[in-house]
Design a protein around this motif. Sequence first.
Motif, mmCIF file in Angstrom:
data_model
loop_
_atom_site.group_PDB
_atom_site.id
_atom_site.type_symbol
_atom_site.label_atom_id
_atom_site.label_comp_id
_atom_site.label_asym_id
_atom_site.label_seq_id
_atom_site.Cartn_x
_atom_site.Cartn_y
_atom_site.Cartn_z
ATOM 1 N N THR A 35 -44.177 0.614 27.865
ATOM 2 C CA THR A 35 -43.975 1.719 28.796
ATOM 3 C C THR A 35 -42.538 1.795 29.294
ATOM 4 O O THR A 35 -42.043 2.881 29.613
ATOM 5 C CB THR A 35 -44.914 1.573 30.004
ATOM 6 N N GLU A 36 -41.853 0.654 29.367
ATOM 7 C CA GLU A 36 -40.481 0.680 29.886
ATOM 8 C C GLU A 36 -39.482 1.210 28.876
ATOM 9 O O GLU A 36 -38.328 1.447 29.223
ATOM 10 C CB GLU A 36 -40.048 -0.722 30.334
ATOM 11 N N GLU A 37 -39.905 1.422 27.616
ATOM 12 C CA GLU A 37 -38.983 1.919 26.598
ATOM 13 C C GLU A 37 -39.229 3.390 26.269
ATOM 14 O O GLU A 37 -38.686 3.891 25.292
ATOM 15 C CB GLU A 37 -39.107 1.079 25.326
ATOM 16 N N LEU A 38 -40.047 4.074 27.050
ATOM 17 C CA LEU A 38 -40.283 5.489 26.806
ATOM 18 C C LEU A 38 -39.008 6.285 27.078
ATOM 19 O O LEU A 38 -38.293 6.033 28.038
ATOM 20 C CB LEU A 38 -41.413 5.997 27.709
ATOM 21 N N GLY A 39 -38.749 7.250 26.220
ATOM 22 C CA GLY A 39 -37.565 8.078 26.366
ATOM 23 C C GLY A 39 -36.335 7.529 25.696
ATOM 24 O O GLY A 39 -35.327 8.222 25.592
ATOM 25 N N GLN A 40 -36.382 6.296 25.221
ATOM 26 C CA GLN A 40 -35.218 5.707 24.557
ATOM 27 C C GLN A 40 -35.333 5.930 23.045
ATOM 28 O O GLN A 40 -35.506 5.002 22.260
ATOM 29 C CB GLN A 40 -35.134 4.213 24.884
ATOM 30 N N VAL A 41 -35.260 7.193 22.631
ATOM 31 C CA VAL A 41 -35.394 7.553 21.227
ATOM 32 C C VAL A 41 -34.052 7.360 20.543
ATOM 33 O O VAL A 41 -33.031 7.878 20.995
ATOM 34 C CB VAL A 41 -35.884 9.012 21.079
ATOM 35 N N ASP A 42 -34.033 6.595 19.467
ATOM 36 C CA ASP A 42 -32.797 6.383 18.733
ATOM 37 C C ASP A 42 -32.878 6.872 17.289
ATOM 38 O O ASP A 42 -31.855 6.921 16.612
ATOM 39 C CB ASP A 42 -32.407 4.900 18.749
#
Length: 213
Positions: free
Chosen positions: A173-180
Motif C-alpha cells: 500500500t505504501e508504494e501506490l502511485g509510484q509508477v515507473d
Amino acid sequence: MEYEEQQNPLSPQQLLLRDSKLRNTEYIYGAVIFTGHDTKVMQNATDPPSKRSKIERKMDRIIYFLFAVLFAIAFVGSIYFGIVTEKDLDDRHNRWYLQPENSDIFFDPRRAPAAAMFHFLTAVMLYSYLIPISLYVSIEIVKVLQSIFINKDINMYYEETDKPAHARTSNLTEELGQVDTILSDKTGTLTCNSMEFVKWLTRNGKKHILFDL
C-alpha cells in the motif's frame, strides 16, 4: 528406443518438459535429454522476485546496521572489561570494593577471559533496546489503516461497474502511485481489451454479430 528386445518410437509428442507430471499410468518409456545447469531452461530460470516493499527492505538494512553497532559496542566494552579485570591481580587496592580475592566468575581476575565473555552477553541483553523491534509492529498498523482509507476513498469508486476500491493486501500500500513502467502496444496507445456490441445481422439465414474492439 530398444528396451527388452522391443523397439519403441520416441517423437516430440513423448517429450515431457520441465516440471511436468505424468499420472494414471503403470509405466512409461522415455529418455532423459538436455539436463543439467547448462541447459537453456536452467540458464533462463530466475528466482521469483521479492514482494517485499521498499520500506520493508530499508527497515531490514537499518536493523542490520543497528545490530552491528550493538555487537561492536558490546565487543569493545567486553575486551576493555577483561583487561581491567585482569589488572586487579596486580593492584588490589584500585577496585577494592569488588573484592577480587573473593569475587565470583563475573569479576574474578584469575578468570578474566570468562568474565569478559559473560560481560559480552550481559551487554548484548542490556543494549538490546537499541534495536527497535516495535518498528515493524508500528509499520504494520499504518499499513492496515492505509488499506482502510483506500476502501473508504470515494474518488477511487468506479461508476461503470459499481465497484469501490478494495485493498486485498497491505504489503504494497505504501508504494501506490509510484509508477515507473508503462506497457503499451506498438502504436503507443494504451489498450483497454474491451468488446462493445454493435449490430446483429442476418444474411442468407446466417447470423452475424459485429463487435467493436
